[in-house]
Design a protein around this motif. Structure first.
Motif, PDB file in Angstrom:
ATOM      1  N   ALA A 117      -0.640   4.333   9.778  1.00  0.00           N
ATOM      2  CA  ALA A 117      -0.557   4.490   8.328  1.00  0.00           C
ATOM      3  C   ALA A 117      -1.910   4.210   7.681  1.00  0.00           C
ATOM      4  O   ALA A 117      -2.660   3.345   8.123  1.00  0.00           O
ATOM      5  N   ILE A 118      -2.209   4.978   6.649  1.00  0.00           N
ATOM      6  CA  ILE A 118      -3.403   4.746   5.840  1.00  0.00           C
ATOM      7  C   ILE A 118      -2.897   4.381   4.452  1.00  0.00           C
ATOM      8  O   ILE A 118      -2.393   5.237   3.724  1.00  0.00           O
ATOM      9  N   HIS A 119      -2.998   3.105   4.139  1.00  0.00           N
ATOM     10  CA  HIS A 119      -2.395   2.591   2.923  1.00  0.00           C
ATOM     11  C   HIS A 119      -3.271   1.483   2.360  1.00  0.00           C
ATOM     12  O   HIS A 119      -3.815   0.675   3.108  1.00  0.00           O
ATOM     13  N   PHE A 120      -3.423   1.457   1.050  1.00  0.00           N
ATOM     14  CA  PHE A 120      -4.138   0.383   0.373  1.00  0.00           C
ATOM     15  C   PHE A 120      -3.188  -0.232  -0.643  1.00  0.00           C
ATOM     16  O   PHE A 120      -2.636   0.488  -1.480  1.00  0.00           O
ATOM     17  N   ASN A 121      -3.003  -1.558  -0.569  1.00  0.00           N
ATOM     18  CA  ASN A 121      -2.143  -2.197  -1.558  1.00  0.00           C
ATOM     19  C   ASN A 121      -2.946  -2.462  -2.837  1.00  0.00           C
ATOM     20  O   ASN A 121      -4.165  -2.278  -2.868  1.00  0.00           O
ATOM     21  N   LYS A 122      -2.267  -2.889  -3.897  1.00  0.00           N
ATOM     22  CA  LYS A 122      -2.925  -3.090  -5.195  1.00  0.00           C
ATOM     23  C   LYS A 122      -4.069  -4.096  -5.128  1.00  0.00           C
ATOM     24  O   LYS A 122      -5.109  -3.905  -5.756  1.00  0.00           O
ATOM     25  N   GLU A 123      -3.876  -5.164  -4.366  1.00  0.00           N
ATOM     26  CA  GLU A 123      -4.917  -6.190  -4.253  1.00  0.00           C
ATOM     27  C   GLU A 123      -6.170  -5.624  -3.576  1.00  0.00           C
ATOM     28  O   GLU A 123      -7.297  -5.921  -3.981  1.00  0.00           O
ATOM     29  N   GLN A 124      -5.971  -4.824  -2.532  1.00  0.00           N
ATOM     30  CA  GLN A 124      -7.109  -4.216  -1.841  1.00  0.00           C
ATOM     31  C   GLN A 124      -7.839  -3.235  -2.752  1.00  0.00           C
ATOM     32  O   GLN A 124      -9.073  -3.217  -2.790  1.00  0.00           O
ATOM     33  N   ILE A 125      -7.088  -2.459  -3.507  1.00  0.00           N
ATOM     34  CA  ILE A 125      -7.702  -1.504  -4.433  1.00  0.00           C
ATOM     35  C   ILE A 125      -8.512  -2.249  -5.491  1.00  0.00           C
ATOM     36  O   ILE A 125      -9.625  -1.845  -5.836  1.00  0.00           O
ATOM     37  N   LYS A 126      -7.986  -3.359  -5.982  1.00  0.00           N
ATOM     38  CA  LYS A 126      -8.725  -4.161  -6.969  1.00  0.00           C
ATOM     39  C   LYS A 126     -10.020  -4.689  -6.362  1.00  0.00           C
ATOM     40  O   LYS A 126     -11.072  -4.632  -7.003  1.00  0.00           O
ATOM     41  N   LYS A 127      -9.962  -5.196  -5.148  1.00  0.00           N
ATOM     42  CA  LYS A 127     -11.164  -5.711  -4.492  1.00  0.00           C
ATOM     43  C   LYS A 127     -12.194  -4.603  -4.287  1.00  0.00           C
ATOM     44  O   LYS A 127     -13.387  -4.799  -4.529  1.00  0.00           O
ATOM     45  N   ILE A 128     -11.737  -3.449  -3.861  1.00  0.00           N
ATOM     46  CA  ILE A 128     -12.642  -2.307  -3.657  1.00  0.00           C
ATOM     47  C   ILE A 128     -13.286  -1.922  -4.983  1.00  0.00           C
ATOM     48  O   ILE A 128     -14.489  -1.679  -5.063  1.00  0.00           O
ATOM     49  N   SER A 129     -12.494  -1.914  -6.040  1.00  0.00           N
ATOM     50  CA  SER A 129     -13.014  -1.605  -7.371  1.00  0.00           C
ATOM     51  C   SER A 129     -14.016  -2.666  -7.839  1.00  0.00           C
ATOM     52  O   SER A 129     -15.075  -2.330  -8.365  1.00  0.00           O
ATOM     53  N   ASP A 130     -13.695  -3.940  -7.625  1.00  0.00           N
ATOM     54  CA  ASP A 130     -14.603  -5.023  -8.011  1.00  0.00           C
ATOM     55  C   ASP A 130     -15.959  -4.875  -7.319  1.00  0.00           C
ATOM     56  O   ASP A 130     -16.997  -5.223  -7.887  1.00  0.00           O
TER      57      ASP A 130
END
Length: 148
Positions: A117-130
């Motif tokens: 699976a290729i999945h990003f949870n909300k916390e990971q997306i926030k970190k990537i954005s930060d």
């Protein structure tokens, strides 16, 4: 003997003017891999070429074994979490550094049995954005074609 999937993740900063030693000092995190603009390219087998690096890199790679038999629905996620845990100690400084260089969060999958699976949870997306980072996922399939 069937091969198992290999999965790993890493965070990478790159730039022509990037100084990996300065990044390490500034963020206080030991990188897994670095190279500098102008360094001679050395392949994993130790062979060198006349090619030189066109940009510098500072990279932190997952500490998990890429060939570990992890649940395919969680493999990439677990490797990403390993990377983020390593970045935590210098997070605030790293966020500032990422404003000046190309930042990428990368996943690599060598699929021999199934595609994890290729999945990003909300916390990971926030970190990537930060981190002002892009996302790069490479999937290499070595699965045999199923018979019709």
């Amino acid at each position: 003997m069937a091969k198992t999937n290999e999965v790993y993740a890493y965070f990478q900063l790159s730039g022509v003017e990037l100084d990996p030693d300065q990044i390490t000092t500034q963020v206080g995190i030991k990188p897994t891999k670095t190279w500098k603009t102008g360094d001679v390219v050395v392949y994993p087998n130790g062979r060198t070429t006349t090619r030189t690096r066109k940009f510098s890199v500072w990279e932190v790679r997952s500490q998990l074994n890429p060939a570990a038999e992890l649940d395919p629905t969680q493999a990439l996620d677990l490797h990403l979490e390993s990377v983020f845990r390593q970045l935590e100690t210098g997070w605030e400084s790293l966020v500032q550094v990422c404003l000046h260089y190309e930042a990428l969060v990368c996943g690599v999958i060598y699929a021999y049995t199934d595609i994890p699976a290729i999945h990003f949870n909300k916390e990971q997306i926030k970190k990537i954005s930060d981190l002002n980072a892009g996302i790069d996922i490479d999937v290499y399939s070595f699965m045999e074609k199923l018979a019709d």
